[in-house]
Design a protein around this motif. Sequence first.
Motif, short mmCIF file in Angstrom:
data_model
loop_
_atom_site.label_atom_id
_atom_site.label_comp_id
_atom_site.label_asym_id
_atom_site.label_seq_id
_atom_site.Cartn_x
_atom_site.Cartn_y
_atom_site.Cartn_z
N SER A 59 -61.70 -25.92 -40.55
CA SER A 59 -61.73 -27.25 -41.02
C SER A 59 -60.45 -27.55 -41.60
CB SER A 59 -62.83 -27.42 -41.94
OG SER A 59 -62.75 -28.74 -42.68
N ILE A 95 -57.01 -28.44 -43.28
CA ILE A 95 -55.37 -27.91 -43.19
C ILE A 95 -55.54 -26.70 -42.62
CG2 ILE A 95 -53.44 -26.97 -44.77
CD1 ILE A 95 -54.72 -28.99 -47.08
N ASP A 105 -63.23 -17.98 -41.56
CA ASP A 105 -63.93 -18.94 -42.40
C ASP A 105 -65.40 -18.31 -42.68
OD1 ASP A 105 -63.22 -22.28 -42.37
OD2 ASP A 105 -65.23 -21.60 -43.13
N THR A 112 -65.73 -14.64 -42.70
CA THR A 112 -65.20 -14.12 -43.88
C THR A 112 -65.54 -14.83 -45.12
OG1 THR A 112 -63.46 -13.51 -42.57
CG2 THR A 112 -63.25 -13.17 -44.89
N ASP A 113 -66.19 -14.27 -46.10
CA ASP A 113 -66.21 -14.84 -47.47
C ASP A 113 -65.02 -14.20 -48.19
OD1 ASP A 113 -66.61 -15.71 -50.23
OD2 ASP A 113 -68.63 -14.86 -50.26
N VAL A 114 -63.98 -15.13 -48.59
CA VAL A 114 -62.71 -14.47 -49.20
C VAL A 114 -63.06 -14.25 -50.46
CG1 VAL A 114 -61.14 -15.85 -47.52
CG2 VAL A 114 -61.89 -16.74 -49.72
N ASN A 173 -55.90 -19.87 -47.50
CA ASN A 173 -55.80 -21.33 -47.63
C ASN A 173 -57.38 -21.74 -47.96
OD1 ASN A 173 -55.44 -24.32 -46.38
ND2 ASN A 173 -57.07 -23.70 -45.30
N TYR A 178 -60.43 -25.70 -60.95
CA TYR A 178 -59.53 -25.95 -59.72
C TYR A 178 -58.11 -25.94 -60.14
CZ TYR A 178 -58.00 -28.11 -55.41
OH TYR A 178 -57.49 -28.40 -54.01
N LYS A 236 -55.00 -23.50 -59.15
CA LYS A 236 -53.92 -23.67 -58.29
C LYS A 236 -52.66 -23.64 -59.08
CE LYS A 236 -56.42 -25.06 -54.88
NZ LYS A 236 -56.35 -24.43 -53.30
N GLY A 247 -50.73 -33.29 -51.60
CA GLY A 247 -51.29 -34.32 -52.30
C GLY A 247 -52.72 -34.69 -51.42
N ILE A 253 -55.16 -35.23 -48.78
CA ILE A 253 -54.88 -35.03 -47.25
C ILE A 253 -56.56 -35.25 -46.98
CG2 ILE A 253 -55.01 -33.65 -45.31
CD1 ILE A 253 -52.74 -32.08 -46.61
N THR A 265 -59.69 -34.49 -45.90
CA THR A 265 -60.59 -33.18 -45.08
C THR A 265 -61.98 -33.35 -45.34
OG1 THR A 265 -60.10 -31.79 -46.89
CG2 THR A 265 -58.50 -32.00 -45.08
N1 LIG Z 1 -57.46 -32.12 -48.88
C1 LIG Z 1 -56.57 -31.98 -49.91
O1 LIG Z 1 -56.45 -33.09 -50.28
C2 LIG Z 1 -56.09 -31.05 -50.44
C3 LIG Z 1 -55.14 -31.05 -51.53
C4 LIG Z 1 -54.70 -30.11 -52.35
C5 LIG Z 1 -55.14 -28.99 -51.88
N2 LIG Z 1 -56.04 -28.72 -50.92
C6 LIG Z 1 -56.43 -27.07 -50.60
O2 LIG Z 1 -56.33 -26.97 -49.08
C7 LIG Z 1 -57.04 -25.99 -48.84
C8 LIG Z 1 -57.76 -26.21 -47.49
O3 LIG Z 1 -59.04 -27.25 -47.93
P1 LIG Z 1 -59.00 -28.54 -47.07
O4 LIG Z 1 -58.67 -29.89 -47.61
O5 LIG Z 1 -58.55 -28.25 -45.57
O6 LIG Z 1 -60.81 -28.50 -46.76
P2 LIG Z 1 -61.65 -28.20 -46.03
O7 LIG Z 1 -63.12 -28.20 -46.85
O8 LIG Z 1 -61.62 -29.26 -44.74
O9 LIG Z 1 -61.43 -26.74 -45.47
C9 LIG Z 1 -61.74 -25.48 -46.39
C10 LIG Z 1 -62.32 -24.42 -45.51
O10 LIG Z 1 -62.42 -23.27 -46.49
C11 LIG Z 1 -63.88 -22.72 -46.04
N3 LIG Z 1 -64.17 -22.00 -47.19
C12 LIG Z 1 -64.56 -22.33 -48.39
N4 LIG Z 1 -64.99 -21.32 -49.19
C13 LIG Z 1 -64.67 -20.17 -48.39
C14 LIG Z 1 -64.75 -18.61 -48.77
N5 LIG Z 1 -65.62 -18.27 -49.60
N6 LIG Z 1 -64.46 -17.79 -47.73
C15 LIG Z 1 -63.85 -18.46 -46.58
N7 LIG Z 1 -63.81 -19.60 -46.30
C16 LIG Z 1 -64.27 -20.45 -47.11
C17 LIG Z 1 -64.74 -23.95 -46.04
O11 LIG Z 1 -65.85 -23.49 -45.19
C18 LIG Z 1 -63.91 -24.83 -45.03
O12 LIG Z 1 -63.89 -24.57 -43.57
C19 LIG Z 1 -58.04 -25.65 -50.11
O13 LIG Z 1 -57.25 -24.37 -50.73
C20 LIG Z 1 -58.00 -27.04 -51.02
O14 LIG Z 1 -57.94 -26.56 -52.43
C21 LIG Z 1 -56.65 -29.69 -50.16
#
Ligand SMILES: NC(=O)c1ccc[n+]([C@@H]2O[C@H](COP(=O)([O-])OP(=O)(O)OC[C@H]3O[C@@H](n4cnc5c(N)ncnc54)[C@H](O)[C@@H]3O)[C@@H](O)[C@H]2O)c1
Length: 285
Positions: free
Chosen positions: A13, A15, A34, A56-58, A85, A166, A170, A197, A199, A201
Motif C-alpha cells: 500500500s 509509499i 507486508d 512479514t510482520d516486521v 518503510n 509515532y 520517527k 509531509g 501523503i 495513503t
Molecule cells: N502517508 C503519510 O502522510 C506519511 C507521512 C510521513 C510518514 N509516513 C510513513 O510512511 C510509511 C508508509 O506509510 P503509508 O503512508 O504508505 O501507509 P499505508 O498504510 O498505506 O502503508 C503501510 C503498510 O505497512 C504495512 N504494515 C503495517 N504494519 C506492518 C508490520 N508490522 N509488518 C509489515 N507490514 C506492516 C501495512 O499493512 C500497509 O500495507 C510509514 O512508515 C509511515 O509512518 C507516511
Amino acid sequence: MSKPVAIVTGAGSGIGKAVGEHLHSKGYKVVIADLNAQTGSAAAAALGPSATFIQTDVSSYASNARLLKQAYEWGGNRLDFFHANAGVDDRQLLYAGADAEELDDEGLLKPLDTKTMAVNLEAVIQSLWLFKYYVRRSKEAGGGKGKFVATSSAAGLYYMTTNPQYTASKYGVVGLIRAAGPVFVKENITVNCICPGFIPTNLCPPQILDVWPKEHITPLSTALKAIDAFLGDDAMTGQAVELSQENIYFRGHVEWVNESQKWIGTESLHIWDEAYAKIPEKKGY
Ligand SMILES: NC(=O)c1ccc[n+]([C@@H]2O[C@H](COP(=O)([O-])OP(=O)(O)OC[C@H]3O[C@@H](n4cnc5c(N)ncnc54)[C@H](O)[C@@H]3O)[C@@H](O)[C@H]2O)c1
C-alpha cells in the motif's frame, strides 16, 4: 550478471507500493513485504514474475530475519536495496484517560502498548543489522553494494502531539541514519531516510482525507525523487530528506550551540574509539 534485488516493507500500500513499482521499473527484482497478505500479494502479482510477495510482520525479529533470508535466496544470493518503510500510528495514547488504566494481579499499572515503537523503530534497526549481513554475502552474485532507506516522517523533524510515540519513533529513525550512515558507507552501504509531509495513503483515516486541503498534499512522486537521489549517488549517506509538495529538502541536524559541542560532535570520536578498544566488554562492538 544477475539483476539487483530490493525488499520494500509495507509495500502492499501507499509509499511502499509506489517505491516497489519504481524499483521494478528500474530493473530490480522486487520483494514486496507486508503484513497484509491480500494487498501484498496483489502488489507483487501486478509486477509479474520478477516480483514476489513475502508475508512479514516486521515487529517480529524472526519474521524479519526470514524475510531477508528468503529474499536473498529468491534473488540468486544477493540483496542490494532495502526500504524499511512499514509503519503504524499510535496504538494506545500516552495521554489516555483513567478508563484506559488497568492493573495486573500484582496491582501494577499495565504497560502502554508500544507497538508503534516496535514497527517504526526497532524493526528498522534490526533490518539494518540483517541487511548488512546479506550485502556482505552478495559479492559473488554481482552485488556487494547496498542501499538502505528508512521511512521517517516530517514528525521526525517537527512533532505531532496527537501521536507522541509515532513522533519518538520517527525521531529515532533520523538519529539512527545520521549516526550509522557515515560508518556504513565505508563498506559500500548507504543509509538514508525520507521524512514525508502529508501523503494521502491508507495510513490516514478517510475522515481526514475527506477534509484535508489539496494545497497541503505531497504526491507519491516526491518520495520517488528522493529514492532516485539515493540511487544516483553512492556517497550520499546519513541524509534525512524531507518531502513536501513537489520538493525534496536535505535536512541537516540542529546547529552546534557552541565550539565545545562542535568539537565533541566532530573531533572527539577517535577518543571514544581508542578508549572502547581498551575495554574488553566493548570489543567487537
Ligand atoms: N502517508 C503519510 O502522510 C506519511 C507521512 C510521513 C510518514 N509516513 C510513513 O510512511 C510509511 C508508509 O506509510 P503509508 O503512508 O504508505 O501507509 P499505508 O498504510 O498505506 O502503508 C503501510 C503498510 O505497512 C504495512 N504494515 C503495517 N504494519 C506492518 C508490520 N508490522 N509488518 C509489515 N507490514 C506492516 C501495512 O499493512 C500497509 O500495507 C510509514 O512508515 C509511515 O509512518 C507516511
